[in-house]
Design a protein around this motif. Structure first.
Motif, PDB file in Angstrom:
ATOM      1  N   LEU A  15     -23.251 -17.608 -33.176  1.00  0.00           N
ATOM      2  CA  LEU A  15     -21.861 -17.131 -33.148  1.00  0.00           C
ATOM      3  C   LEU A  15     -21.619 -16.178 -31.979  1.00  0.00           C
ATOM      4  CD1 LEU A  15     -21.257 -16.609 -36.958  1.00  0.00           C
ATOM      5  CD2 LEU A  15     -20.419 -18.465 -35.506  1.00  0.00           C
ATOM      6  N   ALA A  16     -22.617 -15.346 -31.666  1.00  0.00           N
ATOM      7  CA  ALA A  16     -22.478 -14.442 -30.525  1.00  0.00           C
ATOM      8  C   ALA A  16     -22.400 -15.230 -29.218  1.00  0.00           C
ATOM      9  CB  ALA A  16     -23.651 -13.457 -30.485  1.00  0.00           C
ATOM     10  N   GLY A  17     -23.186 -16.277 -29.093  1.00  0.00           N
ATOM     11  CA  GLY A  17     -23.139 -17.107 -27.895  1.00  0.00           C
ATOM     12  C   GLY A  17     -21.804 -17.811 -27.735  1.00  0.00           C
ATOM     13  N   VAL A  18     -21.251 -18.292 -28.852  1.00  0.00           N
ATOM     14  CA  VAL A  18     -19.927 -18.919 -28.802  1.00  0.00           C
ATOM     15  C   VAL A  18     -18.873 -17.889 -28.411  1.00  0.00           C
ATOM     16  CG1 VAL A  18     -18.147 -20.021 -30.223  1.00  0.00           C
ATOM     17  CG2 VAL A  18     -20.527 -20.756 -30.399  1.00  0.00           C
ATOM     18  N   PHE A  19     -18.979 -16.688 -28.956  1.00  0.00           N
ATOM     19  CA  PHE A  19     -18.022 -15.630 -28.613  1.00  0.00           C
ATOM     20  C   PHE A  19     -18.124 -15.262 -27.135  1.00  0.00           C
ATOM     21  CE2 PHE A  19     -17.105 -11.085 -28.058  1.00  0.00           C
ATOM     22  CZ  PHE A  19     -15.758 -11.087 -28.382  1.00  0.00           C
ATOM     23  N   LEU A  20     -19.339 -15.155 -26.635  1.00  0.00           N
ATOM     24  CA  LEU A  20     -19.511 -14.817 -25.212  1.00  0.00           C
ATOM     25  C   LEU A  20     -18.934 -15.900 -24.303  1.00  0.00           C
ATOM     26  CD1 LEU A  20     -23.113 -13.316 -25.154  1.00  0.00           C
ATOM     27  CD2 LEU A  20     -20.959 -12.098 -24.858  1.00  0.00           C
ATOM     28  N   TYR A  21     -18.989 -17.144 -24.743  1.00  0.00           N
ATOM     29  CA  TYR A  21     -18.469 -18.239 -23.933  1.00  0.00           C
ATOM     30  C   TYR A  21     -16.946 -18.344 -24.009  1.00  0.00           C
ATOM     31  CZ  TYR A  21     -18.235 -22.844 -21.798  1.00  0.00           C
ATOM     32  OH  TYR A  21     -17.957 -23.897 -20.969  1.00  0.00           O
ATOM     33  N   SER A  22     -16.368 -17.817 -25.084  1.00  0.00           N
ATOM     34  CA  SER A  22     -14.922 -17.951 -25.272  1.00  0.00           C
ATOM     35  C   SER A  22     -14.151 -17.045 -24.318  1.00  0.00           C
ATOM     36  CB  SER A  22     -14.545 -17.621 -26.721  1.00  0.00           C
ATOM     37  OG  SER A  22     -14.667 -16.237 -26.935  1.00  0.00           O
ATOM     38  N   ALA A  23     -12.870 -17.286 -24.256  1.00  0.00           N
ATOM     39  CA  ALA A  23     -11.999 -16.499 -23.384  1.00  0.00           C
ATOM     40  C   ALA A  23     -11.679 -15.135 -23.992  1.00  0.00           C
ATOM     41  CB  ALA A  23     -10.713 -17.266 -23.118  1.00  0.00           C
ATOM     42  N   LEU A  24     -12.028 -14.925 -25.243  1.00  0.00           N
ATOM     43  CA  LEU A  24     -11.727 -13.657 -25.916  1.00  0.00           C
ATOM     44  C   LEU A  24     -12.734 -12.558 -25.580  1.00  0.00           C
ATOM     45  CD1 LEU A  24     -10.895 -15.092 -29.436  1.00  0.00           C
ATOM     46  CD2 LEU A  24      -9.289 -14.419 -27.644  1.00  0.00           C
ATOM     47  N   ASN A  25     -13.750 -12.895 -24.858  1.00  0.00           N
ATOM     48  CA  ASN A  25     -14.831 -11.962 -24.549  1.00  0.00           C
ATOM     49  C   ASN A  25     -14.355 -10.888 -23.555  1.00  0.00           C
ATOM     50  OD1 ASN A  25     -17.211 -10.686 -24.018  1.00  0.00           O
ATOM     51  ND2 ASN A  25     -18.118 -12.390 -22.901  1.00  0.00           N
ATOM     52  N   PRO A  26     -14.415  -9.611 -23.952  1.00  0.00           N
ATOM     53  CA  PRO A  26     -14.003  -8.563 -23.026  1.00  0.00           C
ATOM     54  C   PRO A  26     -15.106  -8.164 -22.036  1.00  0.00           C
ATOM     55  CG  PRO A  26     -14.510  -7.603 -25.134  1.00  0.00           C
ATOM     56  CD  PRO A  26     -14.650  -9.098 -25.294  1.00  0.00           C
ATOM     57  N   TRP A  58     -25.500 -18.662 -22.829  1.00  0.00           N
ATOM     58  CA  TRP A  58     -26.469 -19.678 -23.207  1.00  0.00           C
ATOM     59  C   TRP A  58     -27.753 -19.076 -23.750  1.00  0.00           C
ATOM     60  CZ3 TRP A  58     -30.882 -19.349 -20.290  1.00  0.00           C
ATOM     61  CH2 TRP A  58     -30.791 -18.656 -19.103  1.00  0.00           C
ATOM     62  N   VAL A  59     -28.068 -17.841 -23.373  1.00  0.00           N
ATOM     63  CA  VAL A  59     -29.288 -17.198 -23.882  1.00  0.00           C
ATOM     64  C   VAL A  59     -29.158 -16.972 -25.385  1.00  0.00           C
ATOM     65  CG1 VAL A  59     -30.737 -15.141 -23.758  1.00  0.00           C
ATOM     66  CG2 VAL A  59     -29.790 -16.105 -21.664  1.00  0.00           C
ATOM     67  N   ALA A  60     -28.038 -16.399 -25.790  1.00  0.00           N
ATOM     68  CA  ALA A  60     -27.826 -16.140 -27.218  1.00  0.00           C
ATOM     69  C   ALA A  60     -27.715 -17.452 -27.995  1.00  0.00           C
ATOM     70  CB  ALA A  60     -26.572 -15.300 -27.422  1.00  0.00           C
ATOM     71  N   LEU A  61     -27.025 -18.421 -27.434  1.00  0.00           N
ATOM     72  CA  LEU A  61     -26.823 -19.687 -28.132  1.00  0.00           C
ATOM     73  C   LEU A  61     -28.128 -20.453 -28.308  1.00  0.00           C
ATOM     74  CD1 LEU A  61     -24.623 -21.422 -29.396  1.00  0.00           C
ATOM     75  CD2 LEU A  61     -24.360 -22.552 -27.201  1.00  0.00           C
ATOM     76  N   SER A  62     -28.911 -20.582 -27.259  1.00  0.00           N
ATOM     77  CA  SER A  62     -30.167 -21.336 -27.372  1.00  0.00           C
ATOM     78  C   SER A  62     -31.191 -20.594 -28.233  1.00  0.00           C
ATOM     79  CB  SER A  62     -30.741 -21.653 -25.996  1.00  0.00           C
ATOM     80  OG  SER A  62     -30.951 -20.474 -25.265  1.00  0.00           O
ATOM     81  N   ALA A  63     -31.253 -19.271 -28.111  1.00  0.00           N
ATOM     82  CA  ALA A  63     -32.161 -18.507 -28.984  1.00  0.00           C
ATOM     83  C   ALA A  63     -31.724 -18.630 -30.436  1.00  0.00           C
ATOM     84  CB  ALA A  63     -32.184 -17.036 -28.564  1.00  0.00           C
ATOM     85  N   GLY A  64     -30.430 -18.636 -30.682  1.00  0.00           N
ATOM     86  CA  GLY A  64     -29.923 -18.795 -32.043  1.00  0.00           C
ATOM     87  C   GLY A  64     -30.268 -20.151 -32.625  1.00  0.00           C
ATOM     88  N   ILE A  65     -30.188 -21.200 -31.816  1.00  0.00           N
ATOM     89  CA  ILE A  65     -30.526 -22.547 -32.304  1.00  0.00           C
ATOM     90  C   ILE A  65     -32.001 -22.623 -32.670  1.00  0.00           C
ATOM     91  CG2 ILE A  65     -30.732 -24.957 -31.590  1.00  0.00           C
ATOM     92  CD1 ILE A  65     -28.156 -24.505 -29.949  1.00  0.00           C
ATOM     93  N   VAL A  66     -32.850 -22.076 -31.821  1.00  0.00           N
ATOM     94  CA  VAL A  66     -34.295 -22.118 -32.106  1.00  0.00           C
ATOM     95  C   VAL A  66     -34.627 -21.258 -33.328  1.00  0.00           C
ATOM     96  CG1 VAL A  66     -36.565 -21.518 -31.203  1.00  0.00           C
ATOM     97  CG2 VAL A  66     -34.918 -22.688 -29.746  1.00  0.00           C
ATOM     98  N   LEU A  67     -34.023 -20.080 -33.433  1.00  0.00           N
ATOM     99  CA  LEU A  67     -34.280 -19.235 -34.609  1.00  0.00           C
ATOM    100  C   LEU A  67     -33.716 -19.851 -35.879  1.00  0.00           C
ATOM    101  CD1 LEU A  67     -33.681 -15.625 -33.247  1.00  0.00           C
ATOM    102  CD2 LEU A  67     -35.846 -16.739 -33.768  1.00  0.00           C
ATOM    103  N   PHE A  68     -32.594 -20.541 -35.776  1.00  0.00           N
ATOM    104  CA  PHE A  68     -32.014 -21.202 -36.945  1.00  0.00           C
ATOM    105  C   PHE A  68     -32.945 -22.279 -37.492  1.00  0.00           C
ATOM    106  CE2 PHE A  68     -29.142 -24.527 -38.713  1.00  0.00           C
ATOM    107  CZ  PHE A  68     -28.708 -23.812 -39.813  1.00  0.00           C
ATOM    108  N   GLY A  81     -30.496 -16.275 -36.452  1.00  0.00           N
ATOM    109  CA  GLY A  81     -30.166 -17.378 -35.552  1.00  0.00           C
ATOM    110  C   GLY A  81     -28.698 -17.763 -35.633  1.00  0.00           C
ATOM    111  N   VAL A  82     -28.143 -17.795 -36.844  1.00  0.00           N
ATOM    112  CA  VAL A  82     -26.719 -18.104 -37.002  1.00  0.00           C
ATOM    113  C   VAL A  82     -25.862 -17.038 -36.325  1.00  0.00           C
ATOM    114  CG1 VAL A  82     -24.853 -18.336 -38.695  1.00  0.00           C
ATOM    115  CG2 VAL A  82     -27.052 -19.430 -39.118  1.00  0.00           C
ATOM    116  N   VAL A  83     -26.247 -15.780 -36.485  1.00  0.00           N
ATOM    117  CA  VAL A  83     -25.497 -14.687 -35.849  1.00  0.00           C
ATOM    118  C   VAL A  83     -25.567 -14.827 -34.324  1.00  0.00           C
ATOM    119  CG1 VAL A  83     -25.455 -12.183 -35.505  1.00  0.00           C
ATOM    120  CG2 VAL A  83     -25.751 -13.122 -37.797  1.00  0.00           C
ATOM    121  N   LEU A  84     -26.741 -15.178 -33.790  1.00  0.00           N
ATOM    122  CA  LEU A  84     -26.867 -15.367 -32.344  1.00  0.00           C
ATOM    123  C   LEU A  84     -26.057 -16.568 -31.852  1.00  0.00           C
ATOM    124  CD1 LEU A  84     -30.606 -14.534 -31.634  1.00  0.00           C
ATOM    125  CD2 LEU A  84     -28.591 -13.305 -30.842  1.00  0.00           C
TER     126      LEU A  84
END
Length: 128
Positions: A85-96, A105-115, A80-83
């Motif tokens: 962080l992945a959701g934050v990365f996907l939302y950031s401007a650094l995402n290629p 939001w899929v990764a972020l919300s799934a990460g919160i629930v799994l956490f 969940g923590v990894v997800l």
């Protein structure tokens, strides 16, 4: 007043509310367990006083842990923590990967629930 919220933000807010609701339920269960243990001690002390015996010593201060003792739950929580962080990365401007940026939001919300799996209501007392 214009509340222009996108679907992803609403889903993340709901996931956070589920997380906090779970934490509230865990805390209430813990308080109920402590109250029950105190009532059991008070009843046994009252019985001992009626019989003229010295009351038993009070129980040691409870040492509770909210973290789950099971390795499976810890792995799910770390995932969940990894997800998150992945959701934050996907939302950031650094995402290629701009194709994946719309689904941050899929990764972020799934990460919160799994956490939230890392915290168990039945975890009980920590190992001493």
């Amino acid at each position: 007043m214009n509340l222009d919220m996108e679907t992803g933000s609403i889903v993340v807010i709901i996931a956070v509310l589920v997380f906090y609701l779970r934490m509230i339920l865990i805390q209430r269960q813990r308080a109920r367990r402590i109250r029950f243990e105190r009532q059991v001690y008070a009843a046994s002390a009252a019985k001992a006083r009626k019989k003229g015996k010295a009351p038993p010593p009070p129980p040691a201060a409870p040492n509770y842990s909210l973290l789950s003792p099971h390795p499976r739950d810890r792995i799910i929580g770390i995932t969940g923590v990894v997800l998150i962080l992945a959701g934050v990365f996907l939302y950031s401007a650094l995402n290629p990967w701009q194709a994946a940026a719309d689904y941050w939001w899929v990764a972020l919300s799934a990460g919160i629930v799994l956490f939230s799996w890392l915290f168990q209501p039945g975890a009980g007392r920590a190992a001493a």
